[in-house]
Design an enzyme around this catalytic site. Structure first.
Site, short mmCIF file in Angstrom:
data_model
loop_
_atom_site.label_atom_id
_atom_site.label_comp_id
_atom_site.label_asym_id
_atom_site.label_seq_id
_atom_site.Cartn_x
_atom_site.Cartn_y
_atom_site.Cartn_z
CG ASN A 8 -5.57 -4.26 -7.61
OD1 ASN A 8 -5.74 -3.16 -7.09
ND2 ASN A 8 -6.54 -5.17 -7.71
CD1 TRP A 9 0.14 -1.42 -5.01
CD2 TRP A 9 0.09 0.78 -4.61
NE1 TRP A 9 1.40 -0.92 -5.25
CE2 TRP A 9 1.40 0.42 -5.02
CE3 TRP A 9 -0.18 2.12 -4.31
CZ2 TRP A 9 2.43 1.36 -5.12
CZ3 TRP A 9 0.84 3.04 -4.41
CH2 TRP A 9 2.14 2.66 -4.81
CE LYS A 10 -6.37 -7.26 -4.66
NZ LYS A 10 -6.77 -8.62 -4.34
CG HIS A 93 -10.34 -7.06 -8.81
ND1 HIS A 93 -10.70 -7.72 -7.66
CD2 HIS A 93 -9.03 -7.34 -9.01
CE1 HIS A 93 -9.63 -8.35 -7.18
NE2 HIS A 93 -8.61 -8.14 -7.99
CD GLU A 165 -6.77 -10.72 -10.60
OE1 GLU A 165 -5.60 -10.47 -10.28
OE2 GLU A 165 -7.74 -10.14 -10.07
CB SER A 214 -1.38 -16.51 -4.70
OG SER A 214 -2.50 -16.41 -3.87
N GLY A 235 -1.68 -8.51 -6.26
CA GLY A 235 -2.15 -7.70 -5.14
C GLY A 235 -1.03 -7.64 -4.11
N GLY A 236 -1.02 -8.63 -3.21
CA GLY A 236 -0.11 -8.66 -2.07
C GLY A 236 1.35 -8.37 -2.41
#
Ligand code: 13P
Length: 256
Positions: A8-10, A93, A165, A214, A235-236
């Site tokens: 998920n690149w947000k 989300h 999540e 994470s 994400g990150g």
């Protein structure tokens, strides 16, 4: 069942950057048939990337989509507009719940609109740090699962993915902590039990449940081997190509 590795690149990468990343990813991506690799870029990048992606190797997801197909809804992109461009859509989300104010009713409509448009919704659920501290985790998860699926029929439940999540484990949240595999197992069990209540035990076992919070190359193996977990949502780590590939390789390895 496949193992899912979803990035998920947000709100990161402009269209050019997204295209370069995808180009490099496609070059390096091994063709693991039992690992479903998915990236969720910004809405604006979806259409060009859909022309570039090799759908035999990986799939695209939207980060959000609106539940009405057309009309006076300024700024929205409908699931019907996303149809044919993406195979998946992330719905509910925590950033949409807590920053954009989405509630279970809206989320339920989005899940239903995705299914109606043949897009697989990835319904995200998860408790906040305070909810966990007050012992409300089980109630919150149950409410979010039942709420989010409230418009999904027995016939369509096989077209849905759930992602657990915990909000307190998301890397961008201040003071984020790592969830332990035991904590993940407990809540994933709750998700499955809730689905079983409504759709039957077999369905509760079968629905893919992902974990996010994470996840990185050093812990992905531990999360991917938690009983009941069918994949990871990052994400990150999905923004760094080498880390994303590393996690895809880990997914392949833990299945072997
Ligand atoms: P991080 O992997 O950065 O914690 O983000 C998790 C997430 O929110 C994915 O949807």
């Amino acid at each position: 069942m496949k193992t899912y590795v979803v990035g998920n690149w947000k709100l990161n990468f402009n269209v050019g950057e997204a295209s370069i990343y995808l180009h490099k990813l496609l070059k390096k991506l091994p063709n693991y048939r039992d690992v479903e690799v998915v990236i969720a870029p910004s809405t604006i990048a979806l259409q060009p990337l859909s022309l570039q992606v090799d759908r035999h190797k990986m799939k695209l997801a939207a980060q959000n989509g609106f539940y009405r197909d057309y009309g006076a809804f300024t700024g929205e992109t409908s699931m019907s507009q996303l149809r044919g461009i993406v195979d998946y859509v992330i719905v509910g989300h925590s950033e949409r719940r807590y920053v954009m104010g989405e509630n279970d009713k809206m989320i339920a409509k989005k899940v239903a609109a995705a299914v109606r448009n043949r897009i697989t919704p990835i319904l995200c659920v998860g408790e906040t740090e305070n909810e966990r501290a007050f012992g409300e985790t089980a109630d919150v998860i149950r409410d979010q699962v039942l709420g989010g699926l409230s418009e999904v029929s027995e016939e369509d439940i096989d077209k849905v993915i759930i992602a657990y999540e915990p909000v307190w484990a998301i890397s961008s949240v201040k003071g984020a902590k790592l969830a332990t595999p035991d904590e993940v197992a407990t809540v994933v069990g709750l998700v499955r039990a809730t689905i079983s209540e409504v759709y039957g035990a077999e369905t509760g076992e079968r629905v893919p449940v992902l974990f996010g919070g994470s996840v990185n190359p050093s812990n992905a193996g531990a999360y991917l081997t938690v009983p009941g977990v069918n994949g990871v949502l990052m994400g990150g780590s999905s923004l760094i190509l080498s880390e994303f590939i590393d996690i895809i390789d880990t997914a392949k390895r833990v299945r072997a």
